[in-house]
Design an enzyme around this catalytic site. Sequence first.
Site, PDB file in Angstrom:
ATOM      1  N   ASP A   1      -0.660  -1.349 -14.089  1.00 39.99           N
ATOM      2  CA  ASP A   1      -2.080  -1.073 -13.902  1.00 39.99           C
ATOM      3  C   ASP A   1      -2.866  -2.283 -14.398  1.00 39.99           C
ATOM      4  O   ASP A   1      -2.592  -2.810 -15.478  1.00 39.99           O
ATOM      5  CB  ASP A   1      -2.489   0.190 -14.679  1.00 39.99           C
ATOM      6  CG  ASP A   1      -3.864   0.696 -14.266  1.00 39.99           C
ATOM      7  OD1 ASP A   1      -4.844  -0.083 -14.357  1.00 39.99           O
ATOM      8  OD2 ASP A   1      -3.978   1.853 -13.846  1.00 39.99           O
ATOM      9  N   ILE A   2      -3.814  -2.721 -13.601  1.00 38.75           N
ATOM     10  CA  ILE A   2      -4.566  -3.937 -13.914  1.00 38.75           C
ATOM     11  C   ILE A   2      -5.575  -3.705 -15.060  1.00 38.75           C
ATOM     12  O   ILE A   2      -6.066  -4.663 -15.659  1.00 38.75           O
ATOM     13  CB  ILE A   2      -5.253  -4.463 -12.624  1.00 38.75           C
ATOM     14  CG1 ILE A   2      -5.479  -5.961 -12.686  1.00 38.75           C
ATOM     15  CG2 ILE A   2      -6.512  -3.711 -12.306  1.00 38.75           C
ATOM     16  CD1 ILE A   2      -4.248  -6.779 -12.521  1.00 38.75           C
TER      17      ILE A   2
ATOM     18  N   HIS B   1      -0.614   8.399  -6.959  1.00 38.87           N
ATOM     19  CA  HIS B   1       0.048   7.562  -7.959  1.00 38.87           C
ATOM     20  C   HIS B   1       0.165   8.303  -9.281  1.00 38.87           C
ATOM     21  O   HIS B   1      -0.698   9.087  -9.644  1.00 38.87           O
ATOM     22  CB  HIS B   1      -0.672   6.229  -8.158  1.00 38.87           C
ATOM     23  CG  HIS B   1      -2.143   6.353  -8.438  1.00 38.87           C
ATOM     24  ND1 HIS B   1      -3.065   6.575  -7.440  1.00 38.87           N
ATOM     25  CD2 HIS B   1      -2.860   6.298  -9.587  1.00 38.87           C
ATOM     26  CE1 HIS B   1      -4.282   6.634  -7.964  1.00 38.87           C
ATOM     27  NE2 HIS B   1      -4.187   6.485  -9.274  1.00 38.87           N
TER      28      HIS B   1
ATOM     29  N   HIS C   1       0.458   7.682 -13.347  1.00 41.16           N
ATOM     30  CA  HIS C   1       0.296   6.737 -14.454  1.00 41.16           C
ATOM     31  C   HIS C   1       1.400   7.000 -15.470  1.00 41.16           C
ATOM     32  O   HIS C   1       1.603   8.161 -15.873  1.00 41.16           O
ATOM     33  CB  HIS C   1      -1.036   6.962 -15.180  1.00 41.16           C
ATOM     34  CG  HIS C   1      -2.261   6.623 -14.398  1.00 41.16           C
ATOM     35  ND1 HIS C   1      -2.980   5.464 -14.584  1.00 41.16           N
ATOM     36  CD2 HIS C   1      -2.929   7.309 -13.432  1.00 41.16           C
ATOM     37  CE1 HIS C   1      -4.033   5.450 -13.779  1.00 41.16           C
ATOM     38  NE2 HIS C   1      -4.029   6.561 -13.067  1.00 41.16           N
TER      39      HIS C   1
HETATM   40  P1  AMP Z   1      -7.229   6.717 -10.539  1.00 35.96           P
HETATM   41  O1  AMP Z   1      -7.287   6.731  -9.020  1.00 35.96           O
HETATM   42  O2  AMP Z   1      -8.409   7.406 -11.151  1.00 35.96           O
HETATM   43  O3  AMP Z   1      -5.913   7.207 -11.063  1.00 35.96           O
HETATM   44  O4  AMP Z   1      -7.371   5.198 -10.996  1.00 35.96           O
HETATM   45  C1  AMP Z   1      -6.786   4.139 -10.255  1.00 35.96           C
HETATM   46  C2  AMP Z   1      -6.064   3.213 -11.185  1.00 35.96           C
HETATM   47  O5  AMP Z   1      -5.596   2.119 -10.405  1.00 35.96           O
HETATM   48  C3  AMP Z   1      -6.939   2.605 -12.304  1.00 35.96           C
HETATM   49  O6  AMP Z   1      -6.283   2.797 -13.554  1.00 35.96           O
HETATM   50  C4  AMP Z   1      -7.041   1.126 -11.929  1.00 35.96           C
HETATM   51  O7  AMP Z   1      -7.065   0.276 -13.059  1.00 35.96           O
HETATM   52  C5  AMP Z   1      -5.791   0.916 -11.094  1.00 35.96           C
HETATM   53  N1  AMP Z   1      -5.929  -0.149 -10.113  1.00 35.96           N
HETATM   54  C6  AMP Z   1      -6.885  -0.279  -9.173  1.00 35.96           C
HETATM   55  N2  AMP Z   1      -6.677  -1.374  -8.428  1.00 35.96           N
HETATM   56  C7  AMP Z   1      -5.557  -1.959  -8.912  1.00 35.96           C
HETATM   57  C8  AMP Z   1      -4.825  -3.137  -8.569  1.00 35.96           C
HETATM   58  N3  AMP Z   1      -5.210  -3.937  -7.571  1.00 35.96           N
HETATM   59  N4  AMP Z   1      -3.725  -3.435  -9.292  1.00 35.96           N
HETATM   60  C9  AMP Z   1      -3.327  -2.628 -10.311  1.00 35.96           C
HETATM   61  N5  AMP Z   1      -3.965  -1.506 -10.662  1.00 35.96           N
HETATM   62  C10 AMP Z   1      -5.080  -1.174  -9.987  1.00 35.96           C
END
Ligand code: AMP
Length: 133
Positions: free
Chosen positions: A29-30, A93, A95
């Site tokens: 996660d970024i 996804h 976490h």
């Molecule tokens: P959620 O959809 O609420 O579970 O959050 C999406 C997650 O994806 C967040 O924690 C972001 O930091 C992560 N995220 C979004 N874009 C990217 C990316 N390009 N690379 C890695 N993580 C990402």
Amino acid sequence: MATIFSKIIAGDIPSYKVAENEHFYAFLDINPLAKGHTLVVPKREVDYIFDLDDEELAAMQVFAKGVALAIQQAFPCQKVGQAVIGLEVPHAHIHLIPIQRESDMIFSNPKLKLTDEEFKAIAAAIQQKWSER
Ligand code: AMP
């Protein structure tokens, strides 16, 4: 239109990959809550995790289990916590977050600011444990 995660899986957008098989992809996660915070995604583009087929959801969880074990080996922690939110990116996804205490799972906590080198080192450490399984 492809989701940002589909673009990552296709290699059109860079990511810090930690594990992959035929159906699933795992990357850092970024905006990590902790070093090793990883996302596990199905290669098939489905928004809501509970719209996945039973078999696919089960296989995703088994894949995530292997990734979690690799994370814990690379980044010793009390446990690897698992959460599904999915309000930001419409591509299912999981976490996986190394945690010491319950409050480490609070998504409104400040995120770590890591350099490209730090992300690369974290991904390499988890990938190493993943490949040793
Ligand atoms: P959620 O959809 O609420 O579970 O959050 C999406 C997650 O994806 C967040 O924690 C972001 O930091 C992560 N995220 C979004 N874009 C990217 C990316 N390009 N690379 C890695 N993580 C990402």
